[in-house]
Design a protein around this motif. Structure first.
Motif, PDB file in Angstrom:
ATOM      1  N   LYS A 365       0.833  -1.199   0.000  1.00  0.00           N
ATOM      2  CA  LYS A 365       0.000   0.000   0.000  1.00  0.00           C
ATOM      3  C   LYS A 365       0.875   1.259   0.000  1.00  0.00           C
ATOM      4  CE  LYS A 365      -3.400   2.366   2.987  1.00  0.00           C
ATOM      5  NZ  LYS A 365      -2.523   3.421   3.509  1.00  0.00           N
ATOM      6  N   LEU A 366       1.910   1.256   0.852  1.00  0.00           N
ATOM      7  CA  LEU A 366       2.798   2.424   0.942  1.00  0.00           C
ATOM      8  C   LEU A 366       3.523   2.665  -0.383  1.00  0.00           C
ATOM      9  CD1 LEU A 366       4.353   1.912   4.498  1.00  0.00           C
ATOM     10  CD2 LEU A 366       2.545   3.491   3.853  1.00  0.00           C
ATOM     11  N   GLU A 367       4.009   1.591  -0.987  1.00  0.00           N
ATOM     12  CA  GLU A 367       4.740   1.735  -2.252  1.00  0.00           C
ATOM     13  C   GLU A 367       3.837   2.305  -3.350  1.00  0.00           C
ATOM     14  OE1 GLU A 367       6.199  -2.161  -2.937  1.00  0.00           O
ATOM     15  OE2 GLU A 367       7.805  -2.006  -1.434  1.00  0.00           O
ATOM     16  N   ALA A 368       2.584   1.851  -3.360  1.00  0.00           N
ATOM     17  CA  ALA A 368       1.648   2.361  -4.373  1.00  0.00           C
ATOM     18  C   ALA A 368       1.386   3.854  -4.172  1.00  0.00           C
ATOM     19  CB  ALA A 368       0.343   1.579  -4.299  1.00  0.00           C
ATOM     20  N   GLU A 369       1.267   4.260  -2.909  1.00  0.00           N
ATOM     21  CA  GLU A 369       1.019   5.676  -2.617  1.00  0.00           C
ATOM     22  C   GLU A 369       2.248   6.532  -2.922  1.00  0.00           C
ATOM     23  OE1 GLU A 369      -2.323   5.016   0.922  1.00  0.00           O
ATOM     24  OE2 GLU A 369      -0.260   5.537   1.440  1.00  0.00           O
ATOM     25  N   ILE A 370       3.431   5.994  -2.625  1.00  0.00           N
ATOM     26  CA  ILE A 370       4.673   6.735  -2.899  1.00  0.00           C
ATOM     27  C   ILE A 370       4.847   6.929  -4.406  1.00  0.00           C
ATOM     28  CG2 ILE A 370       7.204   6.576  -2.796  1.00  0.00           C
ATOM     29  CD1 ILE A 370       6.818   5.177  -0.054  1.00  0.00           C
ATOM     30  N   GLU A 371       4.468   5.904  -5.157  1.00  0.00           N
ATOM     31  CA  GLU A 371       4.609   5.966  -6.613  1.00  0.00           C
ATOM     32  C   GLU A 371       3.817   7.139  -7.200  1.00  0.00           C
ATOM     33  OE1 GLU A 371       6.192   5.012 -10.173  1.00  0.00           O
ATOM     34  OE2 GLU A 371       6.684   4.075  -8.244  1.00  0.00           O
ATOM     35  N   LEU A 372       2.727   7.515  -6.557  1.00  0.00           N
ATOM     36  CA  LEU A 372       1.881   8.600  -7.071  1.00  0.00           C
ATOM     37  C   LEU A 372       2.419   9.993  -6.743  1.00  0.00           C
ATOM     38  CD1 LEU A 372      -1.639   7.126  -6.133  1.00  0.00           C
ATOM     39  CD2 LEU A 372      -0.541   7.122  -8.386  1.00  0.00           C
ATOM     40  N   ILE A 373       3.374  10.071  -5.830  1.00  0.00           N
ATOM     41  CA  ILE A 373       3.918  11.383  -5.434  1.00  0.00           C
ATOM     42  C   ILE A 373       4.907  11.850  -6.511  1.00  0.00           C
ATOM     43  CG2 ILE A 373       5.234  12.641  -3.682  1.00  0.00           C
ATOM     44  CD1 ILE A 373       4.215  10.569  -1.642  1.00  0.00           C
ATOM     45  N   ASN A 374       4.752  13.080  -6.977  1.00  0.00           N
ATOM     46  CA  ASN A 374       5.590  13.557  -8.102  1.00  0.00           C
ATOM     47  C   ASN A 374       6.438  14.773  -7.760  1.00  0.00           C
ATOM     48  OD1 ASN A 374       3.711  15.591  -7.974  1.00  0.00           O
ATOM     49  ND2 ASN A 374       2.653  15.011  -9.868  1.00  0.00           N
ATOM     50  N   ASN A 375       6.619  15.079  -6.454  1.00  0.00           N
ATOM     51  CA  ASN A 375       7.484  16.203  -6.097  1.00  0.00           C
ATOM     52  C   ASN A 375       8.159  15.943  -4.750  1.00  0.00           C
ATOM     53  OD1 ASN A 375       5.872  17.774  -3.818  1.00  0.00           O
ATOM     54  ND2 ASN A 375       4.381  17.153  -5.388  1.00  0.00           N
ATOM     55  N   LEU A 376       9.307  16.587  -4.554  1.00  0.00           N
ATOM     56  CA  LEU A 376      10.122  16.347  -3.362  1.00  0.00           C
ATOM     57  C   LEU A 376       9.417  16.773  -2.075  1.00  0.00           C
ATOM     58  CD1 LEU A 376      13.627  17.446  -4.689  1.00  0.00           C
ATOM     59  CD2 LEU A 376      12.858  15.122  -4.185  1.00  0.00           C
ATOM     60  N   LYS A 377       8.728  17.909  -2.102  1.00  0.00           N
ATOM     61  CA  LYS A 377       8.051  18.392  -0.903  1.00  0.00           C
ATOM     62  C   LYS A 377       6.940  17.437  -0.467  1.00  0.00           C
ATOM     63  CE  LYS A 377       5.693  22.409   1.061  1.00  0.00           C
ATOM     64  NZ  LYS A 377       5.180  23.773   0.819  1.00  0.00           N
ATOM     65  N   GLY A 378       6.166  16.945  -1.428  1.00  0.00           N
ATOM     66  CA  GLY A 378       5.094  16.005  -1.114  1.00  0.00           C
ATOM     67  C   GLY A 378       5.633  14.711  -0.540  1.00  0.00           C
ATOM     68  N   LEU A 379       6.797  14.246  -1.061  1.00  0.00           N
ATOM     69  CA  LEU A 379       7.414  13.011  -0.571  1.00  0.00           C
ATOM     70  C   LEU A 379       7.841  13.172   0.885  1.00  0.00           C
ATOM     71  CD1 LEU A 379       8.303  10.171  -1.455  1.00  0.00           C
ATOM     72  CD2 LEU A 379      10.527  11.163  -2.052  1.00  0.00           C
ATOM     73  N   LYS A 380       8.420  14.312   1.188  1.00  0.00           N
ATOM     74  CA  LYS A 380       8.863  14.582   2.559  1.00  0.00           C
ATOM     75  C   LYS A 380       7.673  14.609   3.520  1.00  0.00           C
ATOM     76  CE  LYS A 380      11.197  18.298   5.153  1.00  0.00           C
ATOM     77  NZ  LYS A 380      10.025  18.962   5.732  1.00  0.00           N
ATOM     78  N   ILE A 381       6.614  15.298   3.142  1.00  0.00           N
ATOM     79  CA  ILE A 381       5.421  15.386   3.986  1.00  0.00           C
ATOM     80  C   ILE A 381       4.807  14.005   4.209  1.00  0.00           C
ATOM     81  CG2 ILE A 381       3.049  16.263   4.077  1.00  0.00           C
ATOM     82  CD1 ILE A 381       4.074  18.777   2.622  1.00  0.00           C
ATOM     83  N   TYR A 382       4.796  13.191   3.152  1.00  0.00           N
ATOM     84  CA  TYR A 382       4.224  11.845   3.247  1.00  0.00           C
ATOM     85  C   TYR A 382       4.977  11.003   4.282  1.00  0.00           C
ATOM     86  CZ  TYR A 382       2.569   7.218   1.902  1.00  0.00           C
ATOM     87  OH  TYR A 382       2.015   5.962   1.916  1.00  0.00           O
ATOM     88  N   PHE A 383       6.314  11.057   4.253  1.00  0.00           N
ATOM     89  CA  PHE A 383       7.104  10.250   5.190  1.00  0.00           C
ATOM     90  C   PHE A 383       6.991  10.783   6.616  1.00  0.00           C
ATOM     91  CE2 PHE A 383       8.742   7.953   1.688  1.00  0.00           C
ATOM     92  CZ  PHE A 383       9.254   6.775   2.211  1.00  0.00           C
ATOM     93  N   GLU A 384       6.866  12.089   6.761  1.00  0.00           N
ATOM     94  CA  GLU A 384       6.650  12.639   8.099  1.00  0.00           C
ATOM     95  C   GLU A 384       5.338  12.122   8.689  1.00  0.00           C
ATOM     96  OE1 GLU A 384       9.027  16.931   7.875  1.00  0.00           O
ATOM     97  OE2 GLU A 384       6.870  16.840   7.438  1.00  0.00           O
ATOM     98  N   LYS A 385       4.327  11.983   7.828  1.00  0.00           N
ATOM     99  CA  LYS A 385       3.032  11.457   8.288  1.00  0.00           C
ATOM    100  C   LYS A 385       3.150   9.987   8.708  1.00  0.00           C
ATOM    101  CE  LYS A 385      -1.524  11.777   8.751  1.00  0.00           C
ATOM    102  NZ  LYS A 385      -1.871  10.415   9.131  1.00  0.00           N
ATOM    103  N   ILE A 386       3.960   9.206   7.982  1.00  0.00           N
ATOM    104  CA  ILE A 386       4.195   7.808   8.363  1.00  0.00           C
ATOM    105  C   ILE A 386       4.782   7.747   9.768  1.00  0.00           C
ATOM    106  CG2 ILE A 386       5.602   5.752   7.907  1.00  0.00           C
ATOM    107  CD1 ILE A 386       5.325   6.328   4.932  1.00  0.00           C
TER     108      ILE A 386
END
Length: 502
Positions: A365-386
């Motif tokens: 599930k996490l990998e599928a959601e990460i695959e949809l992220i297309n910018n560095l800021k969004g990726l950082k925010i996503y991992f902070e939420k994890i």
């Protein structure tokens, strides 16, 4: 079913007793044996583990009183009802001194038989209920200590901010003596999990040999922290050599190589994390490394997660993320690739923390959601939420464990409120320190232990007073030997005196 034995040398008397039992108690009593002399009464009562004996006072070979006395010495839980004739009444009355439940004077009618039997059966039923509750409470307590020891070990492994503070607190809480420390780890060469039964055998042997043992059977190795002021001497003893031989035997039995690794001995509790690290393999774990990036930084993130500190966990992660952005020249796919490995690292550590064989994070599930992220800021925010979600989960689990401990304490209070109990008694009962238990009780319940005990006693007193019981009787039954003191406590709790309460 309640098991009974009939000890009566007169056949007609035995027949009458059986008639009453079958008529009045066929659904709750089983007659395990019938005997006609005192010696056989003692033997059969113990052999059949009976709850109640109906014992004639005069029998061949051994009198009923002597048989009852021997029986009560060997098994105090057995209730005895003496059966006696009018001429032996005074003699039978003295039997109360040796602990028999009651006596029946022959010839007795059904009403007399039922009255005496009901009292004895009530005592037996109450004792069985109390035993069941005690067994359940002991089961709860048995499950608490491994949780605490795991927490100590994992805090030391990850050298968390709270590791030293919690170590001293837990050491005091578990009543562990000694100021010299050593770590011993046992693991198979292929990193397969140590069998729980073998781990427990080792733990028992270590506990029999050393003053204090804190241990944890992880997914890869069994970790033992040994505490004892005579470590050097005891580690050279014959008994410790026998433990080493036991480990070698286990290796042969499993057809696997096994490692027993010892750290140095430390006489300063501040060095416990340092000496634990001496038991770890020095081979670098490439699975969680990338170029020259320090693997220790990832461990710091997990340490902050264990500390349940969202702010510092995100701060440590941001150091990793800033490094990756710079090192990989803002290449989103390469950064995602590293962070995928970082999630595997977290998953492994979480499995170790919870001692679970199955993955904790839903990687697909996490990998599928990460695959949809297309910018560095969004990726950082996503991992902070994890990280935030993981810490929330840890907080919830920690709270559940604390609640379980306090529920055990509350069970004890609810069962013993009528006795003169205090926090020391309860702390001894569950092998915790008074200080820790007091602090934990207030944290979970929102009131201190003393106020909770008063609440239990007063709520019970209110019920008894409403049912019409006298104040003096109620005071005694809820744990107050002094009626005046009870009255003052009751008025303070309810706002009115017991006499005016209805």
């Amino acid at each position: 079913m309640i098991n009974i034995l009939i000890a009566e040398d007169e056949h007609l008397e035995r027949k009458a007793i059986k008639f009453f039992i079958q008529k009045l108690y066929s659904q709750e009593i089983e007659i395990k044996a019938e005997v006609s002399n005192g010696e056989e009464a003692v033997f059969q009562a113990l052999e059949n583990d009976v709850d109640l004996v109906l014992m004639d006072i005069q029998m061949p070979k051994m009198s009923g009183l002597k048989a009852a006395e021997i029986l009560k010495e060997k098994s105090s839980k057995v209730e005895v009802i003496i059966l006696t004739a009018h001429s032996e009444f005074d003699y039978a009355r003295k039997s109360i001194q040796i602990g028999v439940s009651d006596y029946l004077v022959k010839p007795y009618v059904e009403k007399d038989f039922k009255e005496v039997m009901d009292k004895a059966l009530e005592k037996i039923k109450n004792r069985k209920k109390a035993k069941e509750k005690e067994t359940k409470m002991l089961e709860k307590i048995k499950n608490i200590t491994p949780v605490l020891e795991k927490e100590i070990i994992l805090n030391i492994i990850y050298n968390t901010n709270s590791s030293l503070k919690s170590f001293l607190e837990h050491k005091k809480m578990l009543g562990l003596e000694g100021n010299n420390y050593i770590f011993l780890t046992v693991n198979f060469q292929d990193n397969s999990k140590i069998d729980d039964s073998f781990y427990h055998d080792l733990r028992i042997k270590f506990k029999n040999k050393f003053a204090g043992v804190i241990s944890y059977n992880g997914l890869i190795n069994s970790i033992f922290m040994i505490i004892d002021d005579d470590l050097k001497l005891k580690l050279r003893s014959k008994e410790f050599q026998q433990i080493e031989e036991l480990i070698k035997t286990e290796a042969i039995s499993n057809k696997k190589e096994i490692n027993l690794i010892k750290s140095e001995i430390a006489d300063d509790f501040k060095k416990v994390s340092e000496i634990y690290n001496q038991t770890k393999k020095t081979v670098k774990d490439e699975q969680f490394s990338m170029n020259s990036y320090p693997y220790q930084r990832e461990k710091k993130v997990f340490a902050k997660i264990i500390d349940k500190n969202k702010k510092l966990a995100k701060l440590e992660f941001n150091k990793i993320y800033s490094y990756l952005v710079k090192e990989e020249k803002e290449n989103l796919n390469r950064i995602k690739s590293f962070l995928h490995r970082f999630l595997i690292f977290l998953n492994r550590r979480l499995m170790e923390y919870y001692n679970e064989q199955h993955p904790y994070l839903e990687m697909q599930k996490l990998e599928a959601e990460i695959e949809l992220i297309n910018n560095l800021k969004g990726l950082k925010i996503y991992f902070e939420k994890i990280l935030e979600d993981l810490i929330d989960e840890l907080c919830d689990n920690a709270k559940e464990e604390k609640v379980e401990i306090i529920e055990t304490v509350k069970d004890y209070i609810n069962e013993n409120y009528s006795e003169d109990i205090n926090l020391d008694d309860i702390a001894d009962y569950i092998s915790f320190s008074k200080y820790y238990l007091s602090k934990l009780f207030k944290e979970v319940e929102g009131i201190n232990y003393k106020d909770y005990l008063i609440k239990v006693r007063m709520e019970e007193a209110k019920k008894r007073l409403k049912s019409g019981d006298k104040i003096k009787v109620v005071a005694s039954e809820v744990g107050y030997s002094d009626r005046n003191y009870f009255s003052r406590a009751f008025k303070k709790y309810t706002g009115i005196s017991p006499g005016k309460f209805k």
